[in-house]
Write a protein that holds these residues in place. Structure first.
Motif: not given
Length: 505
Positions: A150, A152, A209, A225-226, A228, A254, A256
């Motif tokens: 992740a 950000v 994400l 939010r990070s 899945k 964020a 992936h």
């Protein structure tokens, strides 16, 4: 180290090619409002008191008002669209973006958000005097979890910078574009950019994400939010994917990042006809499975012009069609065995007439450079109409010969693109912009796409150039819902007006 060197070499080459495209013509383009006969909406005009307010929020050097300083931000890189903005604002924080939008919303001052300005449908430049909100200084990498993958970061981070950063931690960005050295990740999200490796790493909707964005009234929407998996109500983050700055200004996100492949193989093949391009693709999916990362098609005319204009050399002789195939894997011996078995079979069947395979960084770079140089080569021949559409694979190349017959000797028509996701790029080149040629092309090309159940925009968005054609891919009910969302989130219509939605919805 060999793999990282290969990837970095390829990306440096892509940045060089993109710069050639962006600066291939220094001619000042005609104003978009005049060229496309657009009427200004009822927005306020910039006053000295407005300038003073923005200077109180930002430092003086981040408020550009000099005509020469503002001009480059008014023109898209294709030199197709040109706005009339009198000001460029360069925020550094979400708070500054919030203050700017809150003020502009109260004053009814229109805003044009802008990232790396690498789009091809005029979304990132104003049409009239909208204030340009350039996000280039919001370029901080906030965090990276090298276990979950992740990342950000802020919206203005350049894609190539992010890719180099995550590579240091054994990861890779999930998209790769020719504009990698200039485009911003926020712009990628706003246009739902696809790129060459969607076949392996998927659509941006799946990689995103979380997101932070600012509404037109200055309200900050925090969905950053990070995780899945986060199934708490509506997936609000996806509202901003492909919205092209019309619903809010993305400030942080964020995303992936997949694991960096340990083995990369690139093949360049000559084929007899387009049917064989599809047959080879079907075979590649079956034989190579999970390691197939890219499958690009180029017709003879696109390669011939690129080799001529860019002074490049093809590793194989001339053929009617070409395929660039790439694999990403974790075991070089395993991948080599699969690729060799695939090649041996398809050379025997005659699908592949000739080809070359590379695993060395220099050779990989040289092969990708041919594919990535096509847009720059087209622009060296004159004015280019760029079309980016999705079609069923059986009809993928159908429009190219149709357009050649329709235009005759008045234009050069080439086709190339991403077979893996049905996205073809059709470039039509003439000596200079001609409204008669435009009338021959549009709406004909979009009507044909609609007949084939395709999409009028595959990965470049709708922007300023396609709102009047969006109905070929979206019915009235869908467009009505889009208008309702726009009205809810931007009731005064200040965010990127004249873009995405037609006025009659």
């Amino acid at each position: 180290m060999m793999l990282k060197s290969a990837l970095l070499l390829v990306r440096c080459a892509k940045k060089h090619v993109w710069d050639q495209v962006r600066f291939s013509s220094q001619a000042l383009s005609q104003l978009s409002s005049e060229k496309y006969n657009v009427t200004r909406k009822d927005f306020a005009t910039l006053q000295s008191t407005d300038v003073n307010f923005f200077k109180s929020v930002l430092s003086d050097d981040r408020v550009l008002t000099d005509e020469n300083d503002v001009l480059p931000f008014n023109i898209d890189w294709l030199k197709n669209c040109r706005g009339q903005s009198k000001m460029v604002l360069k925020p550094k924080t979400t708070r500054e973006v919030s203050q700017i939008l809150s003020y502009c919303n109260k004053r009814r001052l229109a805003i044009c958000p802008q990232g790396g300005n690498t789009g091809v449908v005029g979304a990132s430049v104003p049409v009239f005097d909208e204030i340009i909100l350039n996000m280039g200084l919001m370029n901080k990498i906030i965090s990276l979890d090298d276990i979950s993958g992740a990342l950000v970061c802020e919206t203005g981070c350049i894609l190539e910078v992010l890719d180099k950063h995550v590579q240091e931690h054994g990861l890779i960005m999930p998209l790769d574009l020719g504009a990698k050295g200039s485009c911003h990740i926020g712009g990628n999200i706003n246009t739902n950019a696809g790129g060459q490796r969607l076949i392996r790493y998927g659509n941006l909707h799946g990689s995103l994400l979380g997101i932070e964005a600012v509404k037109a009234d200055g309200t900050v929407i925090d969905c950053l939010r990070s995780l899945k998996k986060d199934n708490t109500g509506y997936h609000l983050k996806h509202l901003f994917v492909g919205s092209e700055g019309t619903l809010g200004i993305v400030t942080k996100l964020a995303i992936h990042c997949p694991v960096l492949p340990k083995a990369v193989t690139v093949g360049f093949f000559g084929l007899e006809n387009f049917d064989n391009v599809l047959k080879l693709f079907k075979s590649a999916k079956s034989s190579l499975g999970e390691i197939l990362s890219a499958y690009e098609m180029m017709d003879n005319e696109s390669i011939r012009g690129t080799l001529r204009n860019m002074k490049l050399t093809s590793p194989i002789p001339e053929y009617p069609f070409y395929v660039l195939m790439e694999t990403h894997g974790s075991d070089a011996d395993h991948d080599t065995e699969k690729v060799n078995r695939f090649l041996s079979k398809e050379m025997d069947t005659g699908l592949i007439l000739n080809g070359t395979v590379a695993t060395e960084p220099g050779k990989i770079q040289a092969i990708w450079k041919i594919r990535e140089s096509i847009p720059a080569a087209c622009m060296m021949d004159g004015y280019v109409f760029c079309y980016d559409v999705s079609l069923p694979l059986a009809n993928y190349y159908q429009l190219v010969p149709m357009l050649r017959e329709r235009l005759g000797s008045n234009a050069s028509v080439i086709g190339f693109g991403h077979i893996g996701d049905g996205n073809i790029h059709i470039n039509v080149t003439i000596s200079d912009f001609d409204k008669e040629v435009l009338g021959v092309l549009e709406p004909f090309i979009f009507e044909e796409v609609s007949k084939l159940q395709g999409s009028v925009s595959a990965e470049h968005g709708i922007g300023f150039r396609k709102p009047q054609y969006i109905h070929y891919s979206k019915d009235r009910s869908a467009l009505g819902l889009m208008r309702d969302l726009k009205t809810l989130m931007d009731p005064n219509g200040i965010l990127n007006p004249y873009k995405v939605l037609p006025d009659d919805v």
